[in-house]
Design a protein around this motif. Structure first.
Motif, PDB file in Angstrom:
ATOM      1  N   ALA A   1      -8.757   9.392   7.487  1.00 35.90           N
ATOM      2  CA  ALA A   1     -10.175   9.011   7.521  1.00 35.90           C
ATOM      3  C   ALA A   1     -10.531   8.370   8.856  1.00 35.90           C
ATOM      4  CB  ALA A   1     -10.486   8.072   6.369  1.00 35.90           C
ATOM      5  N   ALA A   2      -9.647   7.513   9.364  1.00 36.54           N
ATOM      6  CA  ALA A   2      -9.901   6.870  10.659  1.00 36.54           C
ATOM      7  C   ALA A   2      -9.893   7.903  11.784  1.00 36.54           C
ATOM      8  CB  ALA A   2      -8.857   5.791  10.925  1.00 36.54           C
ATOM      9  N   LYS A   3      -9.005   8.882  11.692  1.00 36.02           N
ATOM     10  CA  LYS A   3      -8.930   9.930  12.713  1.00 36.02           C
ATOM     11  C   LYS A   3     -10.179  10.817  12.669  1.00 36.02           C
ATOM     12  CE  LYS A   3      -5.779  13.485  14.377  1.00 36.02           C
ATOM     13  NZ  LYS A   3      -4.528  14.206  14.112  1.00 36.02           N
ATOM     14  N   ALA A   4     -10.650  11.107  11.461  1.00 34.96           N
ATOM     15  CA  ALA A   4     -11.848  11.936  11.312  1.00 34.96           C
ATOM     16  C   ALA A   4     -13.081  11.236  11.885  1.00 34.96           C
ATOM     17  CB  ALA A   4     -12.069  12.277   9.851  1.00 34.96           C
ATOM     18  N   VAL A   5     -13.140   9.915  11.746  1.00 33.50           N
ATOM     19  CA  VAL A   5     -14.262   9.154  12.295  1.00 33.50           C
ATOM     20  C   VAL A   5     -14.146   9.056  13.813  1.00 33.50           C
ATOM     21  CG1 VAL A   5     -15.296   6.856  12.389  1.00 33.50           C
ATOM     22  CG2 VAL A   5     -14.685   7.853  10.191  1.00 33.50           C
ATOM     23  N   ALA A   6     -12.935   8.938  14.332  1.00 41.41           N
ATOM     24  CA  ALA A   6     -12.728   8.753  15.771  1.00 41.41           C
ATOM     25  C   ALA A   6     -12.970  10.035  16.559  1.00 41.41           C
ATOM     26  CB  ALA A   6     -11.319   8.240  16.032  1.00 41.41           C
ATOM     27  N   GLN A   7     -12.687  11.208  16.017  1.00 44.79           N
ATOM     28  CA  GLN A   7     -12.844  12.469  16.759  1.00 44.79           C
ATOM     29  C   GLN A   7     -14.288  12.750  17.166  1.00 44.79           C
ATOM     30  OE1 GLN A   7     -10.935  15.419  14.357  1.00 44.79           O
ATOM     31  NE2 GLN A   7      -8.908  15.036  15.266  1.00 44.79           N
ATOM     32  N   PRO A   8     -15.278  12.630  16.273  1.00 46.43           N
ATOM     33  CA  PRO A   8     -16.659  12.874  16.724  1.00 46.43           C
ATOM     34  C   PRO A   8     -17.119  11.854  17.766  1.00 46.43           C
ATOM     35  CG  PRO A   8     -16.541  12.986  14.341  1.00 46.43           C
ATOM     36  CD  PRO A   8     -15.216  12.509  14.832  1.00 46.43           C
ATOM     37  N   LEU A   9     -16.656  10.633  17.667  1.00 44.90           N
ATOM     38  CA  LEU A   9     -17.031   9.619  18.642  1.00 44.90           C
ATOM     39  C   LEU A   9     -16.453   9.947  20.011  1.00 44.90           C
ATOM     40  CD1 LEU A   9     -16.620   6.363  16.536  1.00 44.90           C
ATOM     41  CD2 LEU A   9     -18.733   7.525  17.152  1.00 44.90           C
ATOM     42  N   GLU A  10     -15.229  10.478  20.052  1.00 38.27           N
ATOM     43  CA  GLU A  10     -14.615  10.858  21.332  1.00 38.27           C
ATOM     44  C   GLU A  10     -15.363  12.040  21.953  1.00 38.27           C
ATOM     45  OE1 GLU A  10     -10.549  11.681  20.405  1.00 38.27           O
ATOM     46  OE2 GLU A  10     -10.052   9.568  20.111  1.00 38.27           O
ATOM     47  N   ARG A  11     -15.798  12.978  21.121  1.00 34.64           N
ATOM     48  CA  ARG A  11     -16.549  14.137  21.629  1.00 34.64           C
ATOM     49  C   ARG A  11     -17.881  13.696  22.247  1.00 34.64           C
ATOM     50  NH1 ARG A  11     -15.628  17.634  16.352  1.00 34.64           N
ATOM     51  NH2 ARG A  11     -13.419  18.063  16.640  1.00 34.64           N
ATOM     52  N   GLU A  12     -18.571  12.775  21.536  1.00 31.17           N
ATOM     53  CA  GLU A  12     -19.848  12.281  22.060  1.00 31.17           C
ATOM     54  C   GLU A  12     -19.645  11.530  23.367  1.00 31.17           C
ATOM     55  OE1 GLU A  12     -21.892   9.975  19.169  1.00 31.17           O
ATOM     56  OE2 GLU A  12     -21.812  11.550  17.664  1.00 31.17           O
ATOM     57  N   ALA A  13     -18.592  10.757  23.451  1.00 31.85           N
ATOM     58  CA  ALA A  13     -18.306  10.005  24.687  1.00 31.85           C
ATOM     59  C   ALA A  13     -17.990  10.969  25.837  1.00 31.85           C
ATOM     60  CB  ALA A  13     -17.168   9.039  24.463  1.00 31.85           C
TER      61      ALA A  13
ATOM     62  N   VAL B   1       0.865  -1.173   0.000  1.00 32.13           N
ATOM     63  CA  VAL B   1       0.000   0.000   0.000  1.00 32.13           C
ATOM     64  C   VAL B   1       0.904   1.226   0.000  1.00 32.13           C
ATOM     65  CG1 VAL B   1      -1.787   1.226   1.281  1.00 32.13           C
ATOM     66  CG2 VAL B   1      -1.759  -1.267   1.272  1.00 32.13           C
ATOM     67  N   SER B   2       0.622   2.150  -0.889  1.00 30.31           N
ATOM     68  CA  SER B   2       1.475   3.330  -0.997  1.00 30.31           C
ATOM     69  C   SER B   2       1.369   4.189   0.259  1.00 30.31           C
ATOM     70  CB  SER B   2       1.097   4.159  -2.228  1.00 30.31           C
ATOM     71  OG  SER B   2      -0.158   4.769  -2.026  1.00 30.31           O
ATOM     72  N   ARG B   3       2.371   4.991   0.478  1.00 31.79           N
ATOM     73  CA  ARG B   3       2.402   5.883   1.639  1.00 31.79           C
ATOM     74  C   ARG B   3       1.228   6.854   1.586  1.00 31.79           C
ATOM     75  NH1 ARG B   3       7.858   8.517   2.025  1.00 31.79           N
ATOM     76  NH2 ARG B   3       8.412   6.454   2.729  1.00 31.79           N
ATOM     77  N   ARG B   4       0.918   7.322   0.403  1.00 27.77           N
ATOM     78  CA  ARG B   4      -0.199   8.248   0.241  1.00 27.77           C
ATOM     79  C   ARG B   4      -1.515   7.582   0.664  1.00 27.77           C
ATOM     80  NH1 ARG B   4      -0.366  10.467  -5.487  1.00 27.77           N
ATOM     81  NH2 ARG B   4       1.356  11.668  -4.668  1.00 27.77           N
ATOM     82  N   GLN B   5      -1.700   6.329   0.268  1.00 25.75           N
ATOM     83  CA  GLN B   5      -2.925   5.605   0.633  1.00 25.75           C
ATOM     84  C   GLN B   5      -2.984   5.362   2.143  1.00 25.75           C
ATOM     85  OE1 GLN B   5      -5.369   4.950  -1.438  1.00 25.75           O
ATOM     86  NE2 GLN B   5      -6.608   3.987   0.120  1.00 25.75           N
ATOM     87  N   ARG B   6      -1.850   5.023   2.765  1.00 26.66           N
ATOM     88  CA  ARG B   6      -1.835   4.810   4.218  1.00 26.66           C
ATOM     89  C   ARG B   6      -2.188   6.106   4.953  1.00 26.66           C
ATOM     90  NH1 ARG B   6       3.157   1.809   3.290  1.00 26.66           N
ATOM     91  NH2 ARG B   6       4.245   3.666   3.993  1.00 26.66           N
ATOM     92  N   ARG B   7      -1.650   7.238   4.496  1.00 30.07           N
ATOM     93  CA  ARG B   7      -1.959   8.518   5.126  1.00 30.07           C
ATOM     94  C   ARG B   7      -3.437   8.864   4.971  1.00 30.07           C
ATOM     95  NH1 ARG B   7       3.200  11.998   3.000  1.00 30.07           N
ATOM     96  NH2 ARG B   7       4.722  11.130   4.453  1.00 30.07           N
ATOM     97  N   LYS B   8      -3.980   8.600   3.784  1.00 33.97           N
ATOM     98  CA  LYS B   8      -5.389   8.891   3.551  1.00 33.97           C
ATOM     99  C   LYS B   8      -6.271   8.048   4.468  1.00 33.97           C
ATOM    100  CE  LYS B   8      -6.792   9.277  -0.748  1.00 33.97           C
ATOM    101  NZ  LYS B   8      -7.251   8.905  -2.111  1.00 33.97           N
ATOM    102  N   GLU B   9      -5.945   6.778   4.640  1.00 32.35           N
ATOM    103  CA  GLU B   9      -6.713   5.904   5.532  1.00 32.35           C
ATOM    104  C   GLU B   9      -6.574   6.339   6.980  1.00 32.35           C
ATOM    105  OE1 GLU B   9      -5.269   1.996   4.647  1.00 32.35           O
ATOM    106  OE2 GLU B   9      -6.269   1.931   2.701  1.00 32.35           O
ATOM    107  N   ALA B  10      -5.384   6.788   7.380  1.00 36.93           N
ATOM    108  CA  ALA B  10      -5.183   7.251   8.756  1.00 36.93           C
ATOM    109  C   ALA B  10      -5.992   8.521   9.021  1.00 36.93           C
ATOM    110  CB  ALA B  10      -3.698   7.500   9.019  1.00 36.93           C
TER     111      ALA B  10
END
Length: 154
Positions: free
Chosen positions: A138-150, A127-136
């Motif tokens: 996206a995962a961070k963007a999904v995790a931040q709202p969940l942490e705020r709600e918690a 997996v290219s470095r660019r793809q790994r960064r994009k996935e990271a």
């Protein structure tokens, strides 16, 4: 539209898919090494060093290198056999073919054979470095709202 009838956007992915299923760079390097040695055999007499047996073996070994490289590209299931033959013939070209095409063809042949021998078809594509960064991201963007709600519910 290209002249062959394949749309411009379709050729590159098709070639990448074909290339991914075989040790492309190893076969290409071995083929280039054999071609380079054949070209140095045709060099002018001022450039050519007459070392070793210049007869049939001087032409036979680079042709075998070239064929092994092409067979690696078009028959990757037998890559181990062709890579072993390729490295032996590349090393043999030192004696028979102007020091292995003035070391360039010899080094290309050995490097290509080693790349082919080490190629693993069962391995997941990297997996290219660019793809790994994009996935990271996206995962961070999904995790931040969940942490705020918690944090608000606690």
């Amino acid at each position: 539209m290209l002249m062959s009838g394949v749309p411009r956007g379709k050729f590159r992915p098709a070639f990448r898919g074909w290339r991914a299923g075989r040790p492309f760079w190893g076969g290409l390097l071995l083929t280039l090494g054999g071609a380079e040695i054949l070209l140095t055999l045709k060099a002018s007499l001022d450039v050519v060093l007459h070392v070793g047996m210049q007869g049939l073996a001087g032409y036979l070994l680079p042709v075998v290198m070239l064929l092994c490289g092409l067979l690696i590209l078009f028959s990757p299931s037998q890559r181990l056999f062709y890579s072993v033959i390729g490295v032996l013939v590349s090393l043999g070209s030192w004696v028979t073919s102007n020091l292995g095409g003035f070391f360039v063809g010899l080094l290309l042949g050995v490097a290509g054979s080693c790349c082919t021998f080490g190629w693993l078809p069962d391995q997941e594509p990297r997996v290219s470095r660019r793809q790994r960064r994009k996935e990271a991201r996206a995962a961070k963007a999904v995790a931040q709202p969940l942490e705020r709600e918690a944090g608000q519910t606690a």
